[in-house]
Design a protein around this motif. Structure first.
Motif, PDB file in Angstrom:
ATOM      1  N   ILE A  34       0.833  -1.201   0.000  1.00 60.94           N
ATOM      2  CA  ILE A  34       0.000   0.000   0.000  1.00 60.94           C
ATOM      3  C   ILE A  34       0.870   1.254   0.000  1.00 60.94           C
ATOM      4  CG2 ILE A  34      -1.671   1.314   1.340  1.00 60.94           C
ATOM      5  CD1 ILE A  34      -2.774  -1.421   2.277  1.00 60.94           C
ATOM      6  N   SER A  35       1.766   1.318   0.954  1.00 64.13           N
ATOM      7  CA  SER A  35       2.701   2.442   1.009  1.00 64.13           C
ATOM      8  C   SER A  35       4.025   1.903   1.519  1.00 64.13           C
ATOM      9  CB  SER A  35       2.180   3.534   1.941  1.00 64.13           C
ATOM     10  OG  SER A  35       2.105   3.073   3.265  1.00 64.13           O
ATOM     11  N   PRO A  36       5.122   2.350   0.958  1.00 60.31           N
ATOM     12  CA  PRO A  36       6.427   1.793   1.346  1.00 60.31           C
ATOM     13  C   PRO A  36       6.694   1.938   2.848  1.00 60.31           C
ATOM     14  CG  PRO A  36       6.645   3.205  -0.570  1.00 60.31           C
ATOM     15  CD  PRO A  36       5.240   3.362  -0.075  1.00 60.31           C
ATOM     16  N   ILE A  37       7.146   0.843   3.443  1.00 60.74           N
ATOM     17  CA  ILE A  37       7.486   0.906   4.860  1.00 60.74           C
ATOM     18  C   ILE A  37       8.860   1.541   5.017  1.00 60.74           C
ATOM     19  CG2 ILE A  37       6.024  -1.011   5.566  1.00 60.74           C
ATOM     20  CD1 ILE A  37       8.423  -2.830   5.532  1.00 60.74           C
ATOM     21  N   GLU A  38       9.126   1.998   6.228  1.00 60.49           N
ATOM     22  CA  GLU A  38      10.355   2.732   6.484  1.00 60.49           C
ATOM     23  C   GLU A  38      11.594   1.879   6.271  1.00 60.49           C
ATOM     24  OE1 GLU A  38      12.373   4.848  10.331  1.00 60.49           O
ATOM     25  OE2 GLU A  38      10.229   5.146  10.013  1.00 60.49           O
ATOM     26  N   ASN A  39      11.545   0.628   6.722  1.00 57.95           N
ATOM     27  CA  ASN A  39      12.704  -0.251   6.613  1.00 57.95           C
ATOM     28  C   ASN A  39      12.302  -1.554   5.915  1.00 57.95           C
ATOM     29  OD1 ASN A  39      15.099  -1.552   6.908  1.00 57.95           O
ATOM     30  ND2 ASN A  39      15.035  -1.722   9.124  1.00 57.95           N
ATOM     31  N   PRO A  40      12.404  -1.612   4.588  1.00 63.38           N
ATOM     32  CA  PRO A  40      11.977  -2.821   3.870  1.00 63.38           C
ATOM     33  C   PRO A  40      12.862  -4.038   4.130  1.00 63.38           C
ATOM     34  CG  PRO A  40      12.931  -1.234   2.354  1.00 63.38           C
ATOM     35  CD  PRO A  40      12.830  -0.557   3.691  1.00 63.38           C
ATOM     36  N   ILE A  41      13.997  -3.851   4.757  1.00 61.25           N
ATOM     37  CA  ILE A  41      14.869  -4.979   5.103  1.00 61.25           C
ATOM     38  C   ILE A  41      14.188  -5.875   6.142  1.00 61.25           C
ATOM     39  CG2 ILE A  41      17.154  -5.599   6.001  1.00 61.25           C
ATOM     40  CD1 ILE A  41      17.177  -4.276   3.236  1.00 61.25           C
ATOM     41  N   GLN A  42      13.218  -5.317   6.887  1.00 60.53           N
ATOM     42  CA  GLN A  42      12.473  -6.114   7.867  1.00 60.53           C
ATOM     43  C   GLN A  42      11.805  -7.305   7.196  1.00 60.53           C
ATOM     44  OE1 GLN A  42       9.806  -3.037   9.228  1.00 60.53           O
ATOM     45  NE2 GLN A  42      10.665  -3.149  11.277  1.00 60.53           N
ATOM     46  N   ILE A  43      11.303  -7.106   5.981  1.00 66.62           N
ATOM     47  CA  ILE A  43      10.622  -8.182   5.263  1.00 66.62           C
ATOM     48  C   ILE A  43      11.586  -9.334   5.034  1.00 66.62           C
ATOM     49  CG2 ILE A  43       9.467  -8.803   3.105  1.00 66.62           C
ATOM     50  CD1 ILE A  43       8.505  -5.883   2.958  1.00 66.62           C
ATOM     51  N   ARG A  44      12.792  -9.019   4.617  1.00 64.36           N
ATOM     52  CA  ARG A  44      13.802 -10.047   4.368  1.00 64.36           C
ATOM     53  C   ARG A  44      14.162 -10.786   5.652  1.00 64.36           C
ATOM     54  NH1 ARG A  44      19.401  -7.951   2.395  1.00 64.36           N
ATOM     55  NH2 ARG A  44      18.067  -6.985   0.847  1.00 64.36           N
ATOM     56  N   LYS A  45      14.332 -10.040   6.739  1.00 67.79           N
ATOM     57  CA  LYS A  45      14.700 -10.665   8.013  1.00 67.79           C
ATOM     58  C   LYS A  45      13.618 -11.619   8.495  1.00 67.79           C
ATOM     59  CE  LYS A  45      17.804  -7.071   9.647  1.00 67.79           C
ATOM     60  NZ  LYS A  45      18.074  -6.069  10.697  1.00 67.79           N
ATOM     61  N   VAL A  46      12.359 -11.203   8.394  1.00 66.77           N
ATOM     62  CA  VAL A  46      11.260 -12.065   8.833  1.00 66.77           C
ATOM     63  C   VAL A  46      11.182 -13.303   7.953  1.00 66.77           C
ATOM     64  CG1 VAL A  46       8.750 -12.223   9.083  1.00 66.77           C
ATOM     65  CG2 VAL A  46       9.951 -10.183   9.870  1.00 66.77           C
ATOM     66  N   ARG A  47      11.328 -13.128   6.644  1.00 68.48           N
ATOM     67  CA  ARG A  47      11.269 -14.266   5.719  1.00 68.48           C
ATOM     68  C   ARG A  47      12.373 -15.280   6.027  1.00 68.48           C
ATOM     69  NH1 ARG A  47      11.670 -11.690   0.848  1.00 68.48           N
ATOM     70  NH2 ARG A  47      13.877 -12.122   0.742  1.00 68.48           N
ATOM     71  N   ARG A  48      13.555 -14.794   6.314  1.00 63.19           N
ATOM     72  CA  ARG A  48      14.667 -15.701   6.619  1.00 63.19           C
ATOM     73  C   ARG A  48      14.490 -16.376   7.971  1.00 63.19           C
ATOM     74  NH1 ARG A  48      19.821 -12.461   3.988  1.00 63.19           N
ATOM     75  NH2 ARG A  48      19.065 -12.667   1.856  1.00 63.19           N
ATOM     76  N   THR A  49      13.900 -15.673   8.931  1.00 58.27           N
ATOM     77  CA  THR A  49      13.625 -16.291  10.228  1.00 58.27           C
ATOM     78  C   THR A  49      12.581 -17.386  10.076  1.00 58.27           C
ATOM     79  OG1 THR A  49      14.143 -14.196  11.331  1.00 58.27           O
ATOM     80  CG2 THR A  49      12.948 -15.836  12.610  1.00 58.27           C
ATOM     81  N   ILE A  50      11.579 -17.152   9.233  1.00 63.63           N
ATOM     82  CA  ILE A  50      10.575 -18.186   8.959  1.00 63.63           C
ATOM     83  C   ILE A  50      11.262 -19.421   8.380  1.00 63.63           C
ATOM     84  CG2 ILE A  50       8.644 -18.801   7.439  1.00 63.63           C
ATOM     85  CD1 ILE A  50       7.651 -15.898   7.781  1.00 63.63           C
ATOM     86  N   ALA A  51      12.188 -19.218   7.471  1.00 63.47           N
ATOM     87  CA  ALA A  51      12.919 -20.340   6.873  1.00 63.47           C
ATOM     88  C   ALA A  51      13.729 -21.094   7.924  1.00 63.47           C
ATOM     89  CB  ALA A  51      13.828 -19.841   5.762  1.00 63.47           C
ATOM     90  N   ARG A  52      14.343 -20.357   8.841  1.00 66.26           N
ATOM     91  CA  ARG A  52      15.117 -21.017   9.913  1.00 66.26           C
ATOM     92  C   ARG A  52      14.220 -21.877  10.792  1.00 66.26           C
ATOM     93  NH1 ARG A  52      17.551 -15.683  10.404  1.00 66.26           N
ATOM     94  NH2 ARG A  52      19.574 -15.758   9.389  1.00 66.26           N
ATOM     95  N   VAL A  53      13.050 -21.347  11.152  1.00 70.85           N
ATOM     96  CA  VAL A  53      12.131 -22.090  12.015  1.00 70.85           C
ATOM     97  C   VAL A  53      11.613 -23.329  11.280  1.00 70.85           C
ATOM     98  CG1 VAL A  53       9.896 -21.992  13.172  1.00 70.85           C
ATOM     99  CG2 VAL A  53      11.490 -20.084  13.389  1.00 70.85           C
ATOM    100  N   LYS A  54      11.244 -23.179  10.008  1.00 74.74           N
ATOM    101  CA  LYS A  54      10.765 -24.325   9.240  1.00 74.74           C
ATOM    102  C   LYS A  54      11.841 -25.386   9.095  1.00 74.74           C
ATOM    103  CE  LYS A  54       7.147 -22.271   6.402  1.00 74.74           C
ATOM    104  NZ  LYS A  54       6.726 -21.979   5.020  1.00 74.74           N
ATOM    105  N   THR A  55      13.079 -24.969   8.904  1.00 70.51           N
ATOM    106  CA  THR A  55      14.184 -25.912   8.778  1.00 70.51           C
ATOM    107  C   THR A  55      14.374 -26.694  10.075  1.00 70.51           C
ATOM    108  OG1 THR A  55      15.293 -24.482   7.187  1.00 70.51           O
ATOM    109  CG2 THR A  55      16.651 -26.128   8.309  1.00 70.51           C
ATOM    110  N   GLU A  56      14.308 -26.001  11.191  1.00 72.78           N
ATOM    111  CA  GLU A  56      14.470 -26.673  12.485  1.00 72.78           C
ATOM    112  C   GLU A  56      13.324 -27.652  12.731  1.00 72.78           C
ATOM    113  OE1 GLU A  56      16.287 -27.871  15.887  1.00 72.78           O
ATOM    114  OE2 GLU A  56      17.121 -26.543  14.362  1.00 72.78           O
ATOM    115  N   LEU A  57      12.101 -27.271  12.382  1.00 71.02           N
ATOM    116  CA  LEU A  57      10.966 -28.174  12.558  1.00 71.02           C
ATOM    117  C   LEU A  57      11.101 -29.427  11.700  1.00 71.02           C
ATOM    118  CD1 LEU A  57       7.949 -25.712  12.760  1.00 71.02           C
ATOM    119  CD2 LEU A  57       8.693 -27.308  14.505  1.00 71.02           C
ATOM    120  N   SER A  58      11.527 -29.259  10.453  1.00 72.67           N
ATOM    121  CA  SER A  58      11.679 -30.427   9.587  1.00 72.67           C
ATOM    122  C   SER A  58      12.844 -31.299  10.032  1.00 72.67           C
ATOM    123  CB  SER A  58      11.858 -29.998   8.128  1.00 72.67           C
ATOM    124  OG  SER A  58      13.052 -29.304   7.958  1.00 72.67           O
TER     125      SER A  58
END
Length: 63
Positions: A34-58
């Motif tokens: 909708i409107s650019p967020i102040e720090n778009p790097i947050q999206i990358r950090k959250v996505r990578r953390t999700i990947a870490r959690v999924k990897t640990e679960l598997s």
């Protein structure tokens, strides 16, 4: 969240964390579309953390 922190969590805590992170990711993506967020790097950090959690679960499922 670092990998060392993720390893210390239980399976139930990991699943809760995954749900929370997924909701956060969806919220960030929607807000950024909708409107650019102040720090778009947050999206990358959250996505990578999700990947870490999924990897640990598997990894735990395979053991």
């Amino acid at each position: 969240m670092k990998q060392s922190e993720i390893v210390k969590l239980s399976v139930a805590e990991l699943q809760d964390q995954l749900k929370q992170l997924t909701d956060t990711y969806a919220s960030l993506k929607g807000t950024h579309a909708i409107s650019p967020i102040e720090n778009p790097i947050q999206i990358r950090k959250v996505r990578r953390t999700i990947a870490r959690v999924k990897t640990e679960l598997s990894k735990r499922d395979l053991q």
